[in-house]
Motif scaffolding. Sequence first.
Motif, PDB file in Angstrom:
ATOM      1  N   LEU A 114     -16.104  16.424  29.035  1.00 34.66           N
ATOM      2  CA  LEU A 114     -15.892  16.353  27.585  1.00 34.66           C
ATOM      3  C   LEU A 114     -17.005  17.099  26.845  1.00 34.66           C
ATOM      4  O   LEU A 114     -16.738  17.826  25.886  1.00 34.66           O
ATOM      5  CB  LEU A 114     -15.836  14.895  27.126  1.00 34.66           C
ATOM      6  N   LEU A 135      -8.149   6.695  21.740  1.00 33.49           N
ATOM      7  CA  LEU A 135      -7.819   8.060  21.340  1.00 33.49           C
ATOM      8  C   LEU A 135      -6.362   8.142  20.920  1.00 33.49           C
ATOM      9  O   LEU A 135      -5.451   7.941  21.729  1.00 33.49           O
ATOM     10  CB  LEU A 135      -8.110   9.042  22.485  1.00 33.49           C
ATOM     11  N   SER A 174      -6.657  15.422  21.123  1.00 38.68           N
ATOM     12  CA  SER A 174      -7.991  16.020  21.170  1.00 38.68           C
ATOM     13  C   SER A 174      -9.057  15.022  20.725  1.00 38.68           C
ATOM     14  O   SER A 174      -8.858  14.238  19.796  1.00 38.68           O
ATOM     15  CB  SER A 174      -8.036  17.247  20.257  1.00 38.68           C
ATOM     16  N   LEU A 175     -10.188  15.114  21.360  1.00 37.90           N
ATOM     17  CA  LEU A 175     -11.345  14.286  21.017  1.00 37.90           C
ATOM     18  C   LEU A 175     -12.125  14.887  19.842  1.00 37.90           C
ATOM     19  O   LEU A 175     -12.924  14.200  19.207  1.00 37.90           O
ATOM     20  CB  LEU A 175     -12.264  14.165  22.244  1.00 37.90           C
ATOM     21  N   TYR A 182     -16.522  20.404  24.364  1.00 38.35           N
ATOM     22  CA  TYR A 182     -16.680  20.262  22.915  1.00 38.35           C
ATOM     23  C   TYR A 182     -18.077  20.552  22.365  1.00 38.35           C
ATOM     24  O   TYR A 182     -18.261  20.496  21.146  1.00 38.35           O
ATOM     25  CB  TYR A 182     -16.241  18.863  22.481  1.00 38.35           C
ATOM     26  N   VAL A 184     -11.625  10.437  28.483  1.00 34.94           N
ATOM     27  CA  VAL A 184     -12.252   9.390  27.668  1.00 34.94           C
ATOM     28  C   VAL A 184     -12.193   8.058  28.401  1.00 34.94           C
ATOM     29  O   VAL A 184     -13.189   7.328  28.465  1.00 34.94           O
ATOM     30  CB  VAL A 184     -11.576   9.290  26.277  1.00 34.94           C
ATOM     31  N   SER A 208      -6.350  15.326  30.751  1.00 38.72           N
ATOM     32  CA  SER A 208      -6.275  15.272  29.293  1.00 38.72           C
ATOM     33  C   SER A 208      -7.525  14.601  28.747  1.00 38.72           C
ATOM     34  O   SER A 208      -8.253  13.899  29.457  1.00 38.72           O
ATOM     35  CB  SER A 208      -5.037  14.490  28.873  1.00 38.72           C
ATOM     36  N   ASP A 209      -7.747  14.793  27.439  1.00 41.01           N
ATOM     37  CA  ASP A 209      -8.877  14.130  26.795  1.00 41.01           C
ATOM     38  C   ASP A 209      -8.769  12.617  26.938  1.00 41.01           C
ATOM     39  O   ASP A 209      -9.769  11.943  27.186  1.00 41.01           O
ATOM     40  CB  ASP A 209      -8.942  14.513  25.317  1.00 41.01           C
TER      41      ASP A 209
END
Length: 186
Positions: free
Chosen positions: A27, A69, A73-74, A31, A13, A8-9
């Motif tokens: 990441l 976070l 989503s980032l 993105y 992160v 997962s983001d």
Amino acid sequence: MSDTHARSDAELVAAAAAGSESAFRALYRAYIRPVFWIAHGLVGTRADAEDVAQETFMAAWRKLPELDLAGDSLLPWLATICRFQAANRVRRQQRDRANLSASADETLPATIDVERDVVEAQLVERILREVRTLSELDQQIFRLCAAEGYAYHEAAERLGVSHGVVRNRLSRIRTRLRSTIEPEGT
């Protein structure tokens, strides 16, 4: 899970904030396109959008340790950074254009007068030719006072003469040079 694509983001992160370059690369790959298109919509050119996208990820890398976070989503966080980076770039470009046009106005002559430049060059050459005929002391007085802007007393101290000597000799030098530079036939 060892595959960064399945993480997962939030996990990526956390890993990137701890210094994992592979997590940050994951990441970035996930993105970069949406960040680029956000930037492109804000700055309008491909080159500027590429720069803003890179600046966004550089800022994100520095700020990751502070990030908590909240969502899945980032992207919203990256979009916010991207908007700031784009705004900074636009302001910098506007300032640079303003400075460039101002400095261009200050440094470029409005018109070029070749005839005036030639006459001035000839005048300077006549003055220098006449100064070379002066005594060594008079040449030094002229150089210090007329060319370098020394006051009489400063020139006198440097040359080891009195203030009056400098004043009187400079007056005679100026009179002599005036007669040299006056147009012939007047």
